[in-house]
Design an enzyme around this catalytic site. Structure first.
Site, mmCIF file in Angstrom:
data_model
loop_
_atom_site.group_PDB
_atom_site.id
_atom_site.type_symbol
_atom_site.label_atom_id
_atom_site.label_comp_id
_atom_site.label_asym_id
_atom_site.label_seq_id
_atom_site.Cartn_x
_atom_site.Cartn_y
_atom_site.Cartn_z
ATOM 1 N N LYS A 121 31.924 -11.980 -13.996
ATOM 2 C CA LYS A 121 30.926 -12.078 -15.051
ATOM 3 C C LYS A 121 31.362 -11.281 -16.288
ATOM 4 O O LYS A 121 31.877 -10.174 -16.149
ATOM 5 C CB LYS A 121 29.626 -11.472 -14.506
ATOM 6 C CG LYS A 121 28.370 -12.061 -15.078
ATOM 7 C CD LYS A 121 27.148 -11.468 -14.411
ATOM 8 C CE LYS A 121 26.788 -10.143 -15.055
ATOM 9 N NZ LYS A 121 25.378 -9.758 -14.881
ATOM 10 N N LYS B 271 29.424 -5.675 -20.029
ATOM 11 C CA LYS B 271 29.500 -4.621 -21.042
ATOM 12 C C LYS B 271 30.365 -3.470 -20.593
ATOM 13 O O LYS B 271 30.872 -2.716 -21.397
ATOM 14 C CB LYS B 271 28.095 -4.039 -21.291
ATOM 15 C CG LYS B 271 27.199 -4.946 -22.074
ATOM 16 C CD LYS B 271 25.969 -4.204 -22.592
ATOM 17 C CE LYS B 271 24.988 -3.889 -21.486
ATOM 18 N NZ LYS B 271 23.629 -3.596 -22.010
ATOM 19 N N LYS C 211 27.561 0.424 -8.624
ATOM 20 C CA LYS C 211 27.743 1.428 -9.681
ATOM 21 C C LYS C 211 28.213 2.747 -9.106
ATOM 22 O O LYS C 211 28.999 3.453 -9.742
ATOM 23 C CB LYS C 211 26.432 1.641 -10.456
ATOM 24 C CG LYS C 211 26.103 0.527 -11.428
ATOM 25 C CD LYS C 211 25.080 1.002 -12.450
ATOM 26 C CE LYS C 211 24.662 -0.116 -13.383
ATOM 27 N NZ LYS C 211 23.593 0.293 -14.308
HETATM 28 P P1 AMP Z 1 23.492 -5.860 -18.773
HETATM 29 O O1 AMP Z 1 24.583 -6.161 -19.732
HETATM 30 O O2 AMP Z 1 24.007 -5.912 -17.357
HETATM 31 O O3 AMP Z 1 22.686 -4.631 -19.088
HETATM 32 O O4 AMP Z 1 22.463 -7.071 -18.843
HETATM 33 C C1 AMP Z 1 21.493 -7.289 -19.845
HETATM 34 C C2 AMP Z 1 20.939 -8.685 -19.667
HETATM 35 O O5 AMP Z 1 21.939 -9.687 -19.974
HETATM 36 C C3 AMP Z 1 20.489 -9.016 -18.237
HETATM 37 O O6 AMP Z 1 19.323 -9.804 -18.256
HETATM 38 C C4 AMP Z 1 21.662 -9.756 -17.646
HETATM 39 O O7 AMP Z 1 21.344 -10.576 -16.585
HETATM 40 C C5 AMP Z 1 22.173 -10.546 -18.852
HETATM 41 N N1 AMP Z 1 23.619 -10.757 -18.714
HETATM 42 C C6 AMP Z 1 24.549 -9.773 -18.633
HETATM 43 N N2 AMP Z 1 25.792 -10.295 -18.519
HETATM 44 C C7 AMP Z 1 25.648 -11.653 -18.514
HETATM 45 C C8 AMP Z 1 26.569 -12.747 -18.420
HETATM 46 N N3 AMP Z 1 27.894 -12.547 -18.309
HETATM 47 N N4 AMP Z 1 26.072 -13.999 -18.445
HETATM 48 C C9 AMP Z 1 24.744 -14.194 -18.567
HETATM 49 N N5 AMP Z 1 23.821 -13.212 -18.657
HETATM 50 C C10 AMP Z 1 24.260 -11.951 -18.638
#
Ligand code: AMP
Ligand code: TRP
Length: 326
Positions: A193, A196, A111
């Site tokens: 991956k 967001k 980040k």
């Molecule tokens: P974040 O979007 O990084 O804040 O992640 C929020 C939650 O969603 C976390 O538990 C991540 O591990 C899960 N997560 C985020 N992106 C993915 C993805 N592409 N595939 C599966 N899980 C995800």
């Protein structure tokens, strides 16, 4: 018998996508049966990178609305900044976390590279706040994605050191990482991956995307120049789409492959779009219902906070007492 407690947090930033849903939220919904669950919309974590204040306020409500619409019990959801104990315990833990531990955090490295001009101290200290979130609630398990495991381990480490130094204060939490396969990749770049923080239009399917947007994104998703629809990891584009199909349809891999035998990618994509649209439909209509009255949503969040505040305050009081504060 007392049920074990699960605690997790979600940042109210960007747009929640099907990766968040399949990899996190859907797991949380299922865990509520076995665990006494608490879910936190972590707005204090969101401000570790710049946020537009008006957008942030709306995103906190949108995130809560999506959790409610997904089947999370509204009684168990609260907003982090509603409970002062989070910031206060984070400070105390700060004074018990060696810089070296924070220096090793891979998420900070990633980040901070992205934010090069102005990296705030809060971003570096993010894991201390996350440890506070977890340790305030006598948490047994922390359901998170693989990427958050290192942060949960830091929370365990600081709890152990604190307990050893000042006497038993915190319960030691365990991370709970979902089985592999829940990792959804970007539609435009199946090597990365779904995230967001990417804002390219064809990258992610957002949970609130209308049907036509879902169709267009899936039809444009990157595949390869072959044509048979099979689960082969060496073909990441079509593999990712198949994983999404599997997750939303609940069908087995052999059944899916049999269904698309002799049909091309375009046919498969058309059907996948309808499966995703149908899979998100209940969530989307519930979302309209739960957010129809913003004042009611706010009152639910306030109540969620009131329900957990005594737990947080009790844990904070003990930590302060142990350290000789006040
Ligand atoms: P974040 O979007 O990084 O804040 O992640 C929020 C939650 O969603 C976390 O538990 C991540 O591990 C899960 N997560 C985020 N992106 C993915 C993805 N592409 N595939 C599966 N899980 C995800
Ligand atoms: N850092 C987590 C993420 O980005 C969100 C989070 C904040 C969290 N506090 C938490 C997750 C406590 C679990 C427990 O996904």
């Amino acid at each position: 018998m007392k049920r074990r407690r699960a605690f997790s947090g979600i940042q109210p930033t960007g747009n929640l996508h099907i990766g968040n849903y399949l990899g996190a939220i859907r797991q949380w919904v299922a865990l509520q049966v076995e665990f006494e669950s608490i879910f936190c919309v972590v707005d204090l974590h969101a401000i570790t990178v710049p946020q537009d204040p008006r957008v942030l306020k709306g995103k906190i409500r949108e995130t809560a609305g999506i959790l409610f619409a997904s089947g999370i019990d509204p009684k168990t959801v609260f907003v982090q900044s509603h409970i002062c104990a989070h910031a206060e315990l984070a400070w105390i833990l700060n004074c018990n976390i060696p810089m070296g531990w924070l220096n090793r955090m891979t998420q900070f490295k990633e980040k901070s590279q992205r934010q090069r001009e102005r990296v705030m101290a809060g971003l570096f200290d993010y894991p201390a706040l996350m440890a506070a979130d977890i340790l305030l609630y006598e948490t047994d398990i922390v359901p998170v994605g693989e990427d958050q495991k290192q942060h949960v381990e830091l929370a365990r480490d600081v709890a152990q050191v604190f307990n050893a130094t000042y006497g038993l204060t915190f319960k030691i939490p365990e991370p709970l990482i979902p089985e592999a396969g829940a990792r959804i990749m970007g539609l435009d770049d199946p090597g990365k991956k779904m995230s967001k923080s990417e804002d390219r239009p064809g990258h992610a399917i957002y949970l609130l995307d209308p049907p036509d947007a879902i169709r267009a994104k899936i039809m444009h998703a990157t595949t390869d120049s072959l044509r048979d629809v099979r689960f082969e990891e060496s073909r990441p584009g079509i593999y990712n789409l198949l994983v999404i199909y599997e997750a939303f349809s609940g069908l087995s891999r052999p059944d899916i492959e049999a269904r698309f035998e002799g049909r091309g990618y375009a046919d498969f994509k058309r059907e996948l779009a309808e499966v995703v649209i149908a899979g998100l439909n209940p969530l989307q209509s519930r979302y309209q219902e739960v957010t129809a009255d913003p004042a009611f949503l706010d009152s639910q969040l306030a109540e969620g906070g009131n329900r957990v505040r005594p737990l947080a305050e009790k844990a904070l009081r003990l930590a302060k007492e142990r350290m000789g504060l006040g």
